[in-house]
Each structure stands twice: as structure tokens, then as C-alpha cells.
Design a protein around this motif. Structure first.
Motif, PDB file in Angstrom:
ATOM      1  N   SER A 289       0.801  -6.258  17.214  1.00 20.28           N
ATOM      2  CA  SER A 289       1.721  -5.645  17.748  1.00 20.28           C
ATOM      3  C   SER A 289       2.714  -5.343  16.649  1.00 20.28           C
ATOM      4  O   SER A 289       3.544  -4.099  16.709  1.00 20.28           O
ATOM      5  CB  SER A 289       2.581  -6.231  18.765  1.00 20.28           C
ATOM      6  OG  SER A 289       3.194  -7.380  18.548  1.00 20.28           O
ATOM      7  N   TYR A 290       2.641  -5.954  15.714  1.00 17.55           N
ATOM      8  CA  TYR A 290       3.566  -5.492  14.481  1.00 17.55           C
ATOM      9  C   TYR A 290       3.191  -4.408  13.862  1.00 17.55           C
ATOM     10  O   TYR A 290       3.663  -3.501  13.446  1.00 17.55           O
ATOM     11  CB  TYR A 290       3.709  -6.765  13.247  1.00 17.55           C
ATOM     12  CG  TYR A 290       4.412  -6.465  12.077  1.00 17.55           C
ATOM     13  CD1 TYR A 290       5.644  -6.623  12.165  1.00 17.55           C
ATOM     14  CD2 TYR A 290       3.817  -5.952  10.946  1.00 17.55           C
ATOM     15  CE1 TYR A 290       6.369  -6.486  11.181  1.00 17.55           C
ATOM     16  CE2 TYR A 290       4.552  -5.760   9.892  1.00 17.55           C
ATOM     17  CZ  TYR A 290       5.942  -5.946   9.770  1.00 17.55           C
ATOM     18  OH  TYR A 290       6.613  -5.726   8.692  1.00 17.55           O
ATOM     19  N   TRP A 291       1.672  -4.198  13.793  1.00 18.06           N
ATOM     20  CA  TRP A 291       1.124  -2.835  13.099  1.00 18.06           C
ATOM     21  C   TRP A 291       0.667  -1.986  13.868  1.00 18.06           C
ATOM     22  O   TRP A 291       0.505  -0.737  13.329  1.00 18.06           O
ATOM     23  CB  TRP A 291       0.019  -3.449  12.032  1.00 18.06           C
ATOM     24  CG  TRP A 291       0.349  -4.558  10.982  1.00 18.06           C
ATOM     25  CD1 TRP A 291       0.274  -5.685  10.775  1.00 18.06           C
ATOM     26  CD2 TRP A 291       1.034  -4.051   9.790  1.00 18.06           C
ATOM     27  NE1 TRP A 291       0.661  -6.270   9.749  1.00 18.06           N
ATOM     28  CE2 TRP A 291       1.053  -5.113   9.035  1.00 18.06           C
ATOM     29  CE3 TRP A 291       1.282  -2.821   9.239  1.00 18.06           C
ATOM     30  CZ2 TRP A 291       1.732  -5.014   7.606  1.00 18.06           C
ATOM     31  CZ3 TRP A 291       1.943  -2.984   7.926  1.00 18.06           C
ATOM     32  CH2 TRP A 291       2.105  -4.105   7.144  1.00 18.06           C
ATOM     33  N   GLU A 292       0.615  -2.156  14.943  1.00 19.20           N
ATOM     34  CA  GLU A 292       0.017  -0.984  15.848  1.00 19.20           C
ATOM     35  C   GLU A 292       0.663   0.447  15.945  1.00 19.20           C
ATOM     36  O   GLU A 292      -0.010   1.190  16.312  1.00 19.20           O
ATOM     37  CB  GLU A 292      -0.708  -1.414  17.142  1.00 19.20           C
ATOM     38  CG  GLU A 292       0.570  -1.934  17.954  1.00 19.20           C
ATOM     39  CD  GLU A 292       0.026  -2.560  19.510  1.00 19.20           C
ATOM     40  OE1 GLU A 292      -1.057  -2.587  19.630  1.00 19.20           O
ATOM     41  OE2 GLU A 292       0.787  -2.908  20.190  1.00 19.20           O
ATOM     42  N   ASN A 293       2.046   0.274  15.843  1.00 18.48           N
ATOM     43  CA  ASN A 293       2.650   1.536  15.717  1.00 18.48           C
ATOM     44  C   ASN A 293       2.906   2.166  14.352  1.00 18.48           C
ATOM     45  O   ASN A 293       3.563   3.151  14.321  1.00 18.48           O
ATOM     46  CB  ASN A 293       3.969   1.158  16.584  1.00 18.48           C
ATOM     47  CG  ASN A 293       3.676   1.174  17.925  1.00 18.48           C
ATOM     48  OD1 ASN A 293       2.827   1.622  18.735  1.00 18.48           O
ATOM     49  ND2 ASN A 293       4.657   0.336  18.435  1.00 18.48           N
ATOM     50  N   ASP A 294       2.350   1.621  13.483  1.00 18.02           N
ATOM     51  CA  ASP A 294       2.494   2.156  11.945  1.00 18.02           C
ATOM     52  C   ASP A 294       1.419   3.243  11.943  1.00 18.02           C
ATOM     53  O   ASP A 294       0.156   2.818  11.951  1.00 18.02           O
ATOM     54  CB  ASP A 294       2.309   1.087  11.100  1.00 18.02           C
ATOM     55  CG  ASP A 294       2.286   1.362   9.563  1.00 18.02           C
ATOM     56  OD1 ASP A 294       1.990   2.570   9.305  1.00 18.02           O
ATOM     57  OD2 ASP A 294       2.727   0.542   8.706  1.00 18.02           O
ATOM     58  N   PRO A 295       1.759   4.489  11.504  1.00 13.45           N
ATOM     59  CA  PRO A 295       0.617   5.538  11.282  1.00 13.45           C
ATOM     60  C   PRO A 295      -0.199   5.258  10.472  1.00 13.45           C
ATOM     61  O   PRO A 295      -1.190   6.356  10.313  1.00 13.45           O
ATOM     62  CB  PRO A 295       1.512   6.908  11.485  1.00 13.45           C
ATOM     63  CG  PRO A 295       2.925   6.237  11.018  1.00 13.45           C
ATOM     64  CD  PRO A 295       3.159   4.992  11.464  1.00 13.45           C
ATOM     65  N   MET A 296       0.143   4.550   9.351  1.00 13.54           N
ATOM     66  CA  MET A 296      -0.668   4.289   8.157  1.00 13.54           C
ATOM     67  C   MET A 296      -1.583   3.044   8.359  1.00 13.54           C
ATOM     68  O   MET A 296      -2.302   2.681   7.281  1.00 13.54           O
ATOM     69  CB  MET A 296       0.168   4.289   7.022  1.00 13.54           C
ATOM     70  CG  MET A 296       0.927   5.735   6.500  1.00 13.54           C
ATOM     71  SD  MET A 296      -0.062   6.973   6.603  1.00 13.54           S
ATOM     72  CE  MET A 296      -0.976   6.762   4.920  1.00 13.54           C
TER      73      MET A 296
ATOM     74  N   SER B 115       0.871  -1.216  -0.163  1.00  9.39           N
ATOM     75  CA  SER B 115      -0.024  -0.001   0.068  1.00  9.39           C
ATOM     76  C   SER B 115       0.867   1.356   0.001  1.00  9.39           C
ATOM     77  O   SER B 115       1.995   1.397   0.869  1.00  9.39           O
ATOM     78  CB  SER B 115      -0.938  -0.003   1.166  1.00  9.39           C
ATOM     79  OG  SER B 115      -1.673   1.208   1.260  1.00  9.39           O
ATOM     80  N   VAL B 116       0.499   2.140  -0.791  1.00 13.64           N
ATOM     81  CA  VAL B 116       1.298   3.499  -0.928  1.00 13.64           C
ATOM     82  C   VAL B 116       0.431   4.612   0.136  1.00 13.64           C
ATOM     83  O   VAL B 116       0.866   5.521   0.306  1.00 13.64           O
ATOM     84  CB  VAL B 116       1.318   4.287  -2.199  1.00 13.64           C
ATOM     85  CG1 VAL B 116       2.216   3.354  -2.987  1.00 13.64           C
ATOM     86  CG2 VAL B 116      -0.235   4.384  -2.826  1.00 13.64           C
ATOM     87  N   GLY B 117      -0.502   3.750   0.600  1.00 17.27           N
ATOM     88  CA  GLY B 117      -1.398   4.960   1.718  1.00 17.27           C
ATOM     89  C   GLY B 117      -1.681   4.032   2.725  1.00 17.27           C
ATOM     90  O   GLY B 117      -0.967   3.834   3.558  1.00 17.27           O
ATOM     91  N   LEU B 118      -3.188   3.911   2.954  1.00 21.62           N
ATOM     92  CA  LEU B 118      -3.697   3.338   4.122  1.00 21.62           C
ATOM     93  C   LEU B 118      -3.637   1.761   4.169  1.00 21.62           C
ATOM     94  O   LEU B 118      -3.621   1.163   3.279  1.00 21.62           O
ATOM     95  CB  LEU B 118      -5.086   3.822   4.438  1.00 21.62           C
ATOM     96  CG  LEU B 118      -5.963   3.428   5.587  1.00 21.62           C
ATOM     97  CD1 LEU B 118      -5.375   4.005   6.790  1.00 21.62           C
ATOM     98  CD2 LEU B 118      -7.534   3.872   5.366  1.00 21.62           C
ATOM     99  N   ARG B 119      -3.483   1.338   5.466  1.00 17.84           N
ATOM    100  CA  ARG B 119      -3.754  -0.187   5.684  1.00 17.84           C
ATOM    101  C   ARG B 119      -4.755  -0.212   6.876  1.00 17.84           C
ATOM    102  O   ARG B 119      -4.702   0.477   7.591  1.00 17.84           O
ATOM    103  CB  ARG B 119      -2.183  -0.786   6.140  1.00 17.84           C
ATOM    104  CG  ARG B 119      -1.055  -0.397   5.355  1.00 17.84           C
ATOM    105  CD  ARG B 119       0.081  -0.942   5.807  1.00 17.84           C
ATOM    106  NE  ARG B 119       1.289  -0.798   5.112  1.00 17.84           N
ATOM    107  CZ  ARG B 119       1.910   0.183   5.117  1.00 17.84           C
ATOM    108  NH1 ARG B 119       1.855   1.237   5.830  1.00 17.84           N
ATOM    109  NH2 ARG B 119       3.191   0.407   4.057  1.00 17.84           N
ATOM    110  N   ILE B 120      -5.666  -1.367   6.567  1.00 16.68           N
ATOM    111  CA  ILE B 120      -6.564  -1.640   7.394  1.00 16.68           C
ATOM    112  C   ILE B 120      -6.414  -2.935   7.919  1.00 16.68           C
ATOM    113  O   ILE B 120      -6.705  -3.983   6.951  1.00 16.68           O
ATOM    114  CB  ILE B 120      -8.074  -1.417   6.616  1.00 16.68           C
ATOM    115  CG1 ILE B 120      -8.353   0.155   6.301  1.00 16.68           C
ATOM    116  CG2 ILE B 120      -8.991  -1.716   7.505  1.00 16.68           C
ATOM    117  CD1 ILE B 120      -9.394   0.409   5.297  1.00 16.68           C
ATOM    118  N   LEU B 121      -6.271  -3.198   9.062  1.00 16.34           N
ATOM    119  CA  LEU B 121      -6.177  -4.486   9.796  1.00 16.34           C
ATOM    120  C   LEU B 121      -7.329  -4.955  10.674  1.00 16.34           C
ATOM    121  O   LEU B 121      -7.602  -4.115  11.593  1.00 16.34           O
ATOM    122  CB  LEU B 121      -4.826  -4.331  10.406  1.00 16.34           C
ATOM    123  CG  LEU B 121      -4.368  -5.946  11.135  1.00 16.34           C
ATOM    124  CD1 LEU B 121      -4.010  -6.765  10.310  1.00 16.34           C
ATOM    125  CD2 LEU B 121      -3.306  -5.471  11.997  1.00 16.34           C
TER     126      LEU B 121
END
Length: 174
Positions: free
Chosen positions: A135-142, A110-116
Motif C-alpha cells: 500500500s505504501y508504493w501502489e499509488n506511486d506512478p513510478m 531511483s530517478v526513474g522506475l521502481r519495481i516491487l
């Protein structure tokens, strides 16, 4: 018949609404799944209206009208999902959604938003540096982490249970 009996009408309402909003704003919607493409194309198209040629999964060779056990590469599992994007979609997506370790490489495209959606927060994943999916994704601002009500239908006796396959964890909406 299996789809009609066990899965019809069970798409997350929030996901249907999100996809409808994206389509209204001109987004081209694609589905990349690690499941068998032939099985998913019809019901995803019927339920969500996404064109069947934009629903990509594990492709099998077909000879004389018969599905074979030969699989066409790239196989959309783990890093193969990113390869499917490059091979068939041929553009980096603005938004990517996923729910598991198997979506990591695709989400990085993704060049923008990621939705988990409903990520696992119990099992450390080696490919994620020993972190859980959440925990892998939670600190990614995107990355936006969302919860959707996902509980198995207890009235159905799943064949996988008879075979000893572990059930997916339940995710009741908070």
C-alpha cells in the motif's frame, strides 16, 4: 554445496529475462543485498553473469585470509542500502527493484522506475507511515508492482524452521 543443493537454478525466470534485456540496452547492473557479500558474489555472478565487484552486500573485514566478525560500513540494511549506493556506486540509479520494507530507502534513490516484487500486504510498517509495503508504493506512478512465483521447496528441511525463525510468506503466481 548448500547453494548447489538448495538454490541453484531457482532465480525467478522473469528477473533473469529483465536483467538480460536491461544489459542488452546498455544498463549497468548492480545488486545491493542485506546478505553477506562473500556468499552472494560467487553464485549471483555464476547465475546472472554480473561482475562480482557490482554485487554489494554486508562486507566483513578479512585478516590473514580469515573472515572476521567486524563489519564494514555502510551496512546495506534499510537506510544503509541508500548509503551503499552513494558510497560505492556513486550514481543515482535509473531503475531500482526491491521486495520489502528494507528496500524502501534504496528504492527512493531511483530517478526513474521502481519495481516491487511480491510485496507484503499484511504487516503495517512504522517506517512506511503504518502502511503495508504494497500500500505504501501502489499509488506511486513510478512504481511497478509485479508478481513472481515464489514458493518454498517443501522437500527441504530448513534449519531456520528448527530454530523457530518464521518462514517467508509463499507467493504463488496468480
Amino acid at each position: 554445496v548448500c547453494y548447489q543443493n538448495k538454490f541453484a537454478g531457482k532465480f525467478y525466470p522473469e528477473m533473469k529475462e529483465l536483467l538480460a534485456n536491461l544489459e542488452e540496452y546498455g544498463f549497468e547492473i548492480w545488486i545491493v543485498t542485506a546478505s553477506t557479500e562473500l556468499l552472494y558474489q560467487r553464485f549471483v555472478h555464476e547465475q546472472l553473469g554480473i561482475p562480482v565487484d557490482r554485487i554489494l552486500g554486508v562486507k566483513s573485514c578479512i585478516r590473514d585470509g580469515i573472515v572476521t566478525d567486524e563489519v564494514v560500513r555502510p551496512i546495506p540494511q534499510d537506510a544503509g542500502k541508500a548509503e551503499v549506493i552513494h558510497t560505492f556506486i556513486k550514481a543515482r540509479p535509473l531503475i531500482v527493484g526491491g521486495n520489502s520494507r528494507g528496500d524502501m530507502e534504496m528504492m527512493h534513490e531511483s530517478v526513474g522506475l521502481r519495481i516491487l516484487v511480491n510485496p507484503d500486504d499484511a504487516k503495517p510498517e512504522q517506517a512506511m507511515g503504518g502502511k503495508t509495503v504494497k500500500s505504501y508504493w501502489e499509488n506511486d506512478p513510478m512504481t511497478l508492482i509485479v508478481a513472481s512465483d515464489d514458493r518454498p521447496d517443501e522437500s527441504i528441511e530448513w534449519t531456520t524452521g528448527k530454530l523457530g525463525v518464521a518462514r517467508n510468506p509463499s507467493h504463488p503466481k496468480p
